[in-house]
Design a protein around this motif. Structure first.
Motif, mmCIF file in Angstrom:
data_model
loop_
_atom_site.group_PDB
_atom_site.id
_atom_site.type_symbol
_atom_site.label_atom_id
_atom_site.label_comp_id
_atom_site.label_asym_id
_atom_site.label_seq_id
_atom_site.Cartn_x
_atom_site.Cartn_y
_atom_site.Cartn_z
ATOM 1 N N LEU A 1 49.530 73.964 49.168
ATOM 2 C CA LEU A 1 49.552 73.438 47.800
ATOM 3 C C LEU A 1 50.930 73.558 47.166
ATOM 4 N N LEU A 2 51.630 74.666 47.435
ATOM 5 C CA LEU A 2 52.970 74.828 46.869
ATOM 6 C C LEU A 2 53.932 73.804 47.466
ATOM 7 N N ASP A 3 53.871 73.631 48.790
ATOM 8 C CA ASP A 3 54.722 72.622 49.429
ATOM 9 C C ASP A 3 54.379 71.237 48.904
ATOM 10 N N GLU A 4 53.092 70.975 48.749
ATOM 11 C CA GLU A 4 52.654 69.686 48.235
ATOM 12 C C GLU A 4 53.195 69.459 46.826
ATOM 13 N N ALA A 5 53.171 70.495 46.005
ATOM 14 C CA ALA A 5 53.666 70.372 44.637
ATOM 15 C C ALA A 5 55.135 69.983 44.620
ATOM 16 N N MET A 6 55.953 70.625 45.457
ATOM 17 C CA MET A 6 57.373 70.316 45.488
ATOM 18 C C MET A 6 57.624 68.898 46.003
ATOM 19 N N MET A 7 56.880 68.479 47.003
ATOM 20 C CA MET A 7 57.058 67.130 47.540
ATOM 21 C C MET A 7 56.639 66.079 46.513
ATOM 22 N N LEU A 8 55.559 66.339 45.804
ATOM 23 C CA LEU A 8 55.109 65.400 44.785
ATOM 24 C C LEU A 8 56.123 65.301 43.654
ATOM 25 N N ASP A 16 50.666 65.065 39.320
ATOM 26 C CA ASP A 16 50.033 65.566 40.542
ATOM 27 C C ASP A 16 50.711 66.855 41.006
ATOM 28 N N ALA A 17 52.032 66.933 40.828
ATOM 29 C CA ALA A 17 52.761 68.145 41.219
ATOM 30 C C ALA A 17 52.287 69.345 40.409
ATOM 31 N N ARG A 18 52.158 69.146 39.100
ATOM 32 C CA ARG A 18 51.683 70.245 38.250
ATOM 33 C C ARG A 18 50.268 70.650 38.619
ATOM 34 N N SER A 19 49.428 69.663 38.934
ATOM 35 C CA SER A 19 48.048 69.963 39.308
ATOM 36 C C SER A 19 47.992 70.804 40.580
ATOM 37 N N ALA A 20 48.792 70.456 41.574
ATOM 38 C CA ALA A 20 48.806 71.219 42.824
ATOM 39 C C ALA A 20 49.315 72.633 42.583
ATOM 40 N N ALA A 21 50.371 72.770 41.777
ATOM 41 C CA ALA A 21 50.915 74.099 41.486
ATOM 42 C C ALA A 21 49.911 74.943 40.711
ATOM 43 N N ASP A 22 49.204 74.326 39.774
ATOM 44 C CA ASP A 22 48.203 75.064 38.998
ATOM 45 C C ASP A 22 47.058 75.534 39.887
ATOM 46 N N ARG A 23 46.620 74.678 40.822
ATOM 47 C CA ARG A 23 45.547 75.068 41.735
ATOM 48 C C ARG A 23 45.993 76.220 42.624
#
Length: 211
Positions: A1-8, A16-23
């Motif tokens: 999720l953290l990697d996904e947040a940075m890529m988004l 979407d990045a904030r959502s992944a980081a929050d999750r």
């Protein structure tokens, strides 16, 4: 999720990045994983920086940097220090950023190439910001050389971007344009659309001055 947040965040999907980081943050909080909880806050700080919310970015990164420093986790503390110094440069606090980067330079391991590139890039930005063009170019050229010795494409892009600004500050627009073209190529190869577009805008501003 953290990697996904940075890529988004890099491709411009900030919501979407904030959502992944929050999750990720909620997950680590539920698991009682303090170290990773702090890392999720660092990612949120980077997202805030990309959104231009520099006060929030500074607050988050300063807090996480303090946590890792107090834990004796030198590797993460040094990386967070350079991230924080970049935000300070964004805010025009160049002397403060330079002092922080100098501390990283003192403590960084010689074989930690990412940190070796990062502190040089920050010192190049800080030197550019206060009108020390020769020093800026020296730091930036060293950073680009080290980055190019790795296969970390985004690290290369950031180093060449710092070199472009150092060259521009020395009134060498042709050389700066060439470095920005390298930067754009690196960003695009990783589909980092947001920094690529930022660099394209900077390239357009320099081209009238270039021969």
């Amino acid at each position: 999720l953290l990697d996904e947040a940075m890529m988004l965040a890099a491709v411009g999907r900030q919501d979407d990045a904030r959502s992944a980081a929050d999750r990720a943050e909620r997950t680590f909080a539920d698991l009682g994983q303090r170290r990773w909880l702090e890392m999720s806050k660092a990612i949120q700080g980077e997202i805030a920086r990309r959104e231009g919310n520099l006060d929030r970015a500074e607050g988050l990164l300063r807090s996480v940097h303090g946590f890792f420093r107090d834990q004796g986790d030198a590797n993460n503390a040094l990386q967070l220090a350079t991230d924080l110094a970049e935000v300070l440069c964004d805010m025009g606090r160049f002397e403060e950023a330079d002092r922080l980067a100098s501390e990283v330079a003192r403590d960084a391991a010689a074989d930690d190439l990412e940190v070796q590139v990062a502190w040089r890039s920050v010192r190049a930005r800080a030197s550019t910001g206060v009108g020390r063009a020769p020093s800026a170019i020296t730091f930036a050229e060293e950073a680009a050389s080290i980055a190019d010795s790795t296969d970390l494409v985004l690290l290369q892009a950031e180093a060449h971007r710092a070199l472009a600004e150092a060259l521009a500050s020395a009134e060498r627009p042709d050389d700066a344009v060439r470095q920005l073209e390298v930067t754009i190529d690196r960003y695009r190869s990783k589909q980092a659309n947001v920094p690529a577009e930022e660099t394209i805008e900077r390239l357009r501003s320099l081209r009238p001055a270039a021969g």
